[in-house]
Design an enzyme around this catalytic site. Structure first.
Site, PDB file in Angstrom:
ATOM      1  N   ALA A  72      75.255  88.273  42.468  1.00 38.68           N
ATOM      2  CA  ALA A  72      74.340  89.086  41.682  1.00 38.68           C
ATOM      3  C   ALA A  72      73.118  89.518  42.475  1.00 38.68           C
ATOM      4  O   ALA A  72      72.621  90.636  42.317  1.00 38.68           O
ATOM      5  CB  ALA A  72      73.910  88.327  40.423  1.00 38.68           C
ATOM      6  N   THR A  73      72.597  88.644  43.338  1.00 40.08           N
ATOM      7  CA  THR A  73      71.416  89.007  44.122  1.00 40.08           C
ATOM      8  C   THR A  73      71.711  90.199  45.017  1.00 40.08           C
ATOM      9  O   THR A  73      70.915  91.141  45.121  1.00 40.08           O
ATOM     10  CB  THR A  73      70.944  87.810  44.967  1.00 40.08           C
ATOM     11  OG1 THR A  73      70.435  86.793  44.094  1.00 40.08           O
ATOM     12  CG2 THR A  73      69.848  88.219  45.939  1.00 40.08           C
ATOM     13  N   ASN A 152      67.368  83.792  32.531  1.00 37.01           N
ATOM     14  CA  ASN A 152      67.950  82.617  33.173  1.00 37.01           C
ATOM     15  C   ASN A 152      67.179  81.331  32.906  1.00 37.01           C
ATOM     16  O   ASN A 152      67.724  80.235  33.084  1.00 37.01           O
ATOM     17  CB  ASN A 152      68.048  82.839  34.684  1.00 37.01           C
ATOM     18  CG  ASN A 152      66.693  83.094  35.320  1.00 37.01           C
ATOM     19  OD1 ASN A 152      65.985  84.028  34.934  1.00 37.01           O
ATOM     20  ND2 ASN A 152      66.325  82.295  36.292  1.00 37.01           N
ATOM     21  N   GLN A 180      73.419  86.353  33.703  1.00 35.30           N
ATOM     22  CA  GLN A 180      73.497  85.292  32.705  1.00 35.30           C
ATOM     23  C   GLN A 180      74.162  85.752  31.409  1.00 35.30           C
ATOM     24  O   GLN A 180      74.419  84.928  30.538  1.00 35.30           O
ATOM     25  CB  GLN A 180      72.092  84.769  32.388  1.00 35.30           C
ATOM     26  CG  GLN A 180      71.393  84.083  33.536  1.00 35.30           C
ATOM     27  CD  GLN A 180      71.899  82.685  33.799  1.00 35.30           C
ATOM     28  OE1 GLN A 180      72.618  82.098  32.993  1.00 35.30           O
ATOM     29  NE2 GLN A 180      71.526  82.128  34.940  1.00 35.30           N
ATOM     30  N   HIS A 200      79.920  82.907  39.287  1.00 37.67           N
ATOM     31  CA  HIS A 200      79.721  81.469  39.130  1.00 37.67           C
ATOM     32  C   HIS A 200      78.941  81.074  37.870  1.00 37.67           C
ATOM     33  O   HIS A 200      78.790  79.879  37.587  1.00 37.67           O
ATOM     34  CB  HIS A 200      79.067  80.866  40.387  1.00 37.67           C
ATOM     35  CG  HIS A 200      77.600  81.131  40.527  1.00 37.67           C
ATOM     36  ND1 HIS A 200      76.655  80.173  40.263  1.00 37.67           N
ATOM     37  CD2 HIS A 200      76.932  82.229  40.931  1.00 37.67           C
ATOM     38  CE1 HIS A 200      75.443  80.669  40.511  1.00 37.67           C
ATOM     39  NE2 HIS A 200      75.587  81.920  40.907  1.00 37.67           N
ATOM     40  N   CYS A 318      66.274  78.435  42.098  1.00 34.76           N
ATOM     41  CA  CYS A 318      65.520  78.810  43.289  1.00 34.76           C
ATOM     42  C   CYS A 318      64.059  78.403  43.173  1.00 34.76           C
ATOM     43  O   CYS A 318      63.449  77.921  44.132  1.00 34.76           O
ATOM     44  CB  CYS A 318      65.649  80.302  43.553  1.00 34.76           C
ATOM     45  SG  CYS A 318      65.388  81.362  42.125  1.00 34.76           S
TER      46      CYS A 318
END
Length: 371
Positions: A72-73, A152, A180, A200, A318
């Protein structure tokens, strides 16, 4: 050593056994490069195209609008940078929300550093954007609006379709970070031009995601090379793509079942906690598999240390790793810093009951010490 009960599903989810089974042939015998012009390559390419269709089906979109990415990033970076630096782009402003994931906010700040304008719109105390404030922030210089579907850290759901309508009324494109939300809530009627997702978070493998791009949306290439994925060059992993596709197909079949299970565990957890607490964020417009719980007069860092039998976090993975305070809670007036707890498909009633008892005991103990 006894492993803690896993309640950090917003950080990542276990790999569904059916997903692993679907991936295994492509990790062993069927190792061909999907871009090679022979049988080994054709087989791998066909598997990837099936997976692309499975992802697209969950979006109600055509398969050719989905490009695979490393997660996603990467997808978010491609969407934001791709729009703002596209050849011929005359609009120079990006609008996003204060509670977005760091991959959106940091990408936006990088774009600002190279000359783009950036507007960050705040949210109400419940974590939901005020549409009137968003509308007031719009203008004919806005190229792109980016808003997350499911937060998230809190599980709050933004009114993405309404945000998209606001963006389109100003002539801007709309991007949604659905990392999400994809596979958990209906993504077929969001009205967005770009959408980022990952495997994931829906019981698929790490290292693969996708970008949905509405037909006709021009993006600067993310990676230059062989031209795979129409702007994201590089050899695709058939195993990872098959994993994402299978996870998406299972999520589509189980969406109502998984949502009902998440809601039942939400009720069970909150009903089992026998001390004062506060849910940070809206109580109705949300995904019921994630909760951010604050306990008045209890330091969240001390509480986190006191519940080692539970695998939970103090925010996004993170941010927790870096020790940064939550920018999401900071943007929500009146929030009480606490713990992010997440559950899902494989969480049991017994695990939730244990979690409620552990949280209650720890909060009581810490509160009495503070008194």
């Amino acid at each position: 050593m006894t492993r803690p009960i896993y309640l950090d599903y917003a950080a990542t989810t276990p790999l569904d056994p059916a997903v692993l089974a679907a991936m295994q042939p492509w990790l062993a015998d069927k190792f061909g490069n999907p871009h090679s012009p022979h049988l080994w390559g054709y087989e791998a390419d066909a598997a990837i195209e099936v997976a692309r269709g499975q992802v697209a089906a969950l979006l109600g979109a055509a398969a050719e609008t989905v490009s695979f990415t490393g997660g996603a990033t990467e997808s978010v970076n491609w969407a934001l940078k791709g729009v703002m630096t596209a050849p011929g782009q005359t609009r120079r402003r990006l609008v996003t929300l204060a509670t977005e994931h760091s991959c959106v906010l940091e990408t936006a700040r990088w774009l600002e550093s190279i000359g783009c304008a950036l507007t960050i719109v705040g949210v109400r105390p419940d974590g939901i954007v005020d549409l009137a404030a968003l509308d007031a922030a719009m203008g004919d210089d806005v190229a792109l609006v980016s808003a997350m579907l499911v937060n998230n850290e809190t599980g709050v759901i933004q009114p993405v379709a309404d945000i998209a309508a606001c963006a389109h009324a100003a002539g801007a494109l709309m991007h949604c970070d659905a990392a999400q939300g994809f596979g958990k809530v209906d993504c077929t009627a969001l009205g967005v031009d770009l959408l980022s997702l990952t495997a994931h978070k829906i019981y698929g493998p790490k290292g693969v995601g996708a970008l949905y791009r509405r037909a006709g949306v021009a993006l600067t290439p993310l990676l230059h090379g062989g031209g795979q994925e129409d702007g994201r060059s590089g050899t695709l992993s058939p195993a990872l793509c098959v994993g994402l596709g299978t996870a998406a197909a299972i999520a589509g079949e189980r969406m109502a079942i998984d949502a009902a299970h998440a809601r039942a565990l939400w009720d069970r957890l909150l009903g089992g906690i026998d001390v004062a607490y506060r849910v940070n964020g809206a109580l109705t417009d949300r995904w019921f598999g994630t909760v951010n719980l604050g306990f008045p007069e209890v330091d969240p860092a001390r509480l986190f240390s006191a519940v080692r039998d539970l695998a939970v976090s103090t925010g996004s993975a993170c941010a927790s790793a870096s020790g940064r305070p939550s920018h999401v809670l900071a943007a929500m007036a009146g929030s009480v810093p606490g713990l992010r707890i997440g559950w899902g498909r494989f969480t049991t009633d017994a695990e939730i009951d244990t979690a409620a008892a552990v949280l209650t005991a720890a909060a009581r103990r810490l509160h009495s010490r503070a008194a």
